[in-house]
Design a protein around this motif. Structure first.
Motif, short mmCIF file in Angstrom:
data_model
loop_
_atom_site.label_atom_id
_atom_site.label_comp_id
_atom_site.label_asym_id
_atom_site.label_seq_id
_atom_site.Cartn_x
_atom_site.Cartn_y
_atom_site.Cartn_z
N SER A 168 0.70 -1.26 -0.03
CA SER A 168 -0.06 0.06 -0.09
C SER A 168 0.85 1.33 0.14
O SER A 168 0.37 2.30 -0.63
N THR B 292 2.60 1.62 -3.29
CA THR B 292 1.76 1.80 -4.37
C THR B 292 1.32 3.31 -4.26
O THR B 292 1.16 4.09 -5.49
N LEU C 83 -0.77 -5.19 -8.91
CA LEU C 83 -1.38 -3.91 -8.49
C LEU C 83 -0.65 -2.70 -8.37
O LEU C 83 -1.09 -1.63 -8.77
N ASN C 84 0.59 -2.83 -8.08
CA ASN C 84 1.45 -1.68 -8.12
C ASN C 84 1.67 -1.06 -9.46
O ASN C 84 1.85 0.32 -9.79
N ALA D 175 -1.56 0.50 -10.79
CA ALA D 175 -1.66 1.84 -10.02
C ALA D 175 -0.82 3.03 -10.78
O ALA D 175 -1.23 4.04 -11.17
N LEU E 5 -7.57 -1.18 -14.70
CA LEU E 5 -7.81 -1.33 -13.51
C LEU E 5 -8.64 -2.83 -13.39
O LEU E 5 -8.57 -3.69 -12.44
N PRO F 187 -4.73 -6.21 -12.09
CA PRO F 187 -4.77 -7.15 -10.92
C PRO F 187 -5.18 -8.82 -11.33
O PRO F 187 -4.54 -9.54 -10.86
N SER G 139 1.05 -6.20 -15.47
CA SER G 139 1.46 -7.18 -14.27
C SER G 139 2.44 -7.99 -14.49
O SER G 139 3.27 -8.46 -13.66
#
Length: 589
Positions: free
Chosen positions: A20, A23, A156-157, A160, A343, A347, A404
């Motif tokens: 978190s 990111t 996810l990173n 983002a 988005l 992921p 990803s």
């Protein structure tokens, strides 16, 4: 070599804290890489400077590209420093530096040329903080997560980060009309929180290896890459009677000198004990082909943002009744389907690649992206929006499907003690591809416009009463001026013709020439010619990236996941419960 904590001693929640925090850092850094694109008209109005006036186009380019150039040049050095002195320490310093210069950007008191020069310098220094964040985030995540969860975490990173470059368009479009300083201030609360949270919660999990700094490597790499990127920045501007500056002796000297210095840099790196740029990492097939695919994907994606903004702001939105002043905001809103595609796919593909390997998803993502560029090329300039939105979603989905698994494959292939420099090298390719892509797309668009725009503009102007001599002079202006006007949401006809000429025309002709439809309709045909050339390049880049993704191999994790193993090759994820860490193996193809 210093000892380091281990994920087990920090508890199961630590990896999510690391994800978190990093990111958030990457999201802020990438939002700020694009937030100015939509906000530029309000910024220039606030500074009381005309960006289309002679000599001011370079200010526009440096406000956009100065940040990108700095992040491209410095990420390898900062990744190397992270390996030597602690990745978390470098990352937290990046948050603090980014916060400081976000504040200084918002308190500019100057106007005119001094004001824009102040912003350019502060943006470059803000880019130093952004480079520290980008260089170390992937390595911190890779340290914190086990190999069978890195695809999702890095996905996810990565998503983002890429989505941030598109969210920046909307955020800039919303805030700039209220007060252009908010474009810079909006990051401050989040970066303050990130700075404090990172210092309190993040821990270094890899050993530090204190080596002598490779100063000659750093200097030759920085000067060489700066030379090439600065040449690209000025190459797309007119020079003398030429529509672009690629024949400018200074541009040629800069690009040739930059290439020579990069060659000297590679020679230095093969002959010192502790190089900055570990060329032997390219012996790892997943690292080599993964970075090649990322570079090509960036070449296809980077300039696309500019072209789509120009398409919307300069042509489609005015032709559908939107005022030129409102087009920057609506362009950001109408491009949201691309962010949605990122988005959704990012992921999901990260999670699936942890189970089935990166190759099918990275390859498939690039093929989908190539298909989306075919789709864009087939659209008429005055398209039906839902078809355009579907192509945007398709492009975002394909890029997200690729990003990803690609990032996870590259980072998994690295030994633990090289993740900082390896991640920095990978980010360098990605950030450099953005600047290269802007130069390539603008050059291709200018070539396409130059073929038919002068004749089209002269015919259109004379048909509405403009004297032939003045129409010829306006039609002979460099096509880059038309691109910049469209990028800024300006109607350049009034400034090009001048109030004296407009006053001599019939009131109906003058009103039509300066209205919503004349300029967009005038450039639609030539713009479409340029679009076809640019999209053809993007299709080729994506197809080659798909081939490179296929050659990465199947599932692979470096034999060293305990920080101490040689780094020559990557190995497939072990089918047996135990892996002999001291024996690296080659990834399966």
């Amino acid at each position: 070599m210093n000892s380091a904590a281990s994920p087990a001693t920090l508890g199961p929640r630590y990896k999510w804290i690391a994800l978190s925090t990093t990111t958030l850092g990457v999201l802020i850094a990438t939002i700020n890489s694009s937030i100015l694109l939509i906000a530029l008209p309000d910024i220039f109005r606030g500074l009381k400077i005309d960006p289309l006036a002679s000599g001011n186009s370079s200010y526009l380019l440096w406000l956009i590209m100065g940040y990108l150039v700095v992040t491209a040049v410095l990420v390898v050095t900062f990744g190397r420093l992270g390996d030597m002195y602690g990745r978390v320490k470098m990352f937290n310093a990046g948050f603090a530096i980014f916060t400081i210069f976000s504040i200084t950007l918002s308190v500019v008191w100057l106007t005119g040329t001094p004001g824009v020069l102040y912003l350019i310098i502060m943006r470059i220094l803000q880019g130093v903080g952004g480079a520290l964040l980008m260089a170390n985030s992937s390595a911190i995540i890779t340290d914190a997560f086990p190999s069978d969860q890195r695809g999702l975490a890095l996905g996810l990173n990565m998503v983002a980060g890429i989505a941030g470059s598109f969210l920046g368009l909307v955020i800039g479009g919303v805030l700039a009309p209220v007060d252009w300083r908010l474009v810079f201030l909006v990051s401050v609360p989040f970066s303050l929180f990130g700075t404090a949270w990172g210092y309190l919660k993040l821990r270094d999990l890899s050993p530090r290896r204190h080596h002598v700094m490779d100063w000659w490597g750093n200097i030759t790499f920085a000067l060489g890459l700066i030379g090439v990127l600065v040449a690209i920045t000025y190459g797309i501007q007119p020079y003398g009677s030429h529509i672009m500056g690629w024949t400018n002796p200074w541009v040629l000297a800069s690009i040739v000198g930059g290439v020579i210095l990069l060659g000297v840099f590679c020679w230095i790196e093969t002959r010192i004990e502790h190089p900055m740029f570990h060329l032997d990492l390219f012996k790892i097939r997943a690292f080599t082909f993964g970075n090649l695919a990322s570079l090509l994907a960036g070449l296809g994606r980077g300039g696309l943002m500019f072209i789509l903004i120009i398409w919307l702001q300069g042509i489609w939105l005015p032709r559908h009744g939107y005022s030129f002043e409102s087009t920057p905001l609506w362009a950001g809103i109408f491009m949201l389907p691309m962010t949605l595609g990122f988005l959704v796919a990012g992921p999901l593909s990260g999670w699936l690649s942890d189970r089935y390997g990166a190759r099918p998803f990275a390859t498939g993502g690039m093929l989908i992206a190539a298909l989306s560029f075919f789709w864009f090329a087939a659209l008429p300039v005055d398209f039906t929006y839902w078809m355009f939105a579907a192509a945007l979603f398709c492009n975002g989905f394909g890029m997200g499907l690729f990003a990803s698994p690609n990032r996870a494959a590259v980072m998994n292939s690295l030994p633990a003690n090289r993740r900082g420099v390896g991640g920095g090298m990978s980010t360098t390719f990605q950030n450099t591809s953005m600047v290269l892509s802007i130069g390539i797309f603008f050059s291709l668009m200018i070539v396409g416009l130059a073929a038919s725009l002068p004749a089209t503009m002269q015919t259109g102007l004379t048909a509405h009463g403009v004297p032939a001599a003045q129409a010829h002079a306006v039609a002979g202006l460099p096509p880059v001026a038309v691109l910049f006007a469209s990028l800024l949401g300006y109607n350049p006809v009034q400034s090009l013709l001048g109030s004296h000429t407009l006053a001599q025309l019939h009131s109906g002709d003058a009103h039509y020439l300066t209205g919503h439809t004349f300029f967009p309709s005038l450039i639609s045909g030539p713009f479409h010619d340029g679009l076809i050339v640019a999209f053809a390049f993007a299709i080729a880049a994506c197809l080659v990236a798909a081939a490179a993704s296929w050659f990465m191999g199947e599932k692979f994790v470096h034999a060293d996941d305990q920080h101490e193993t040689p780094m020559d090759f990557a190995q497939p994820e072990a089918p047996a419960p135990e892996v002999e860490a001291s024996r690296p193996q080659v990834a399966r193809s």
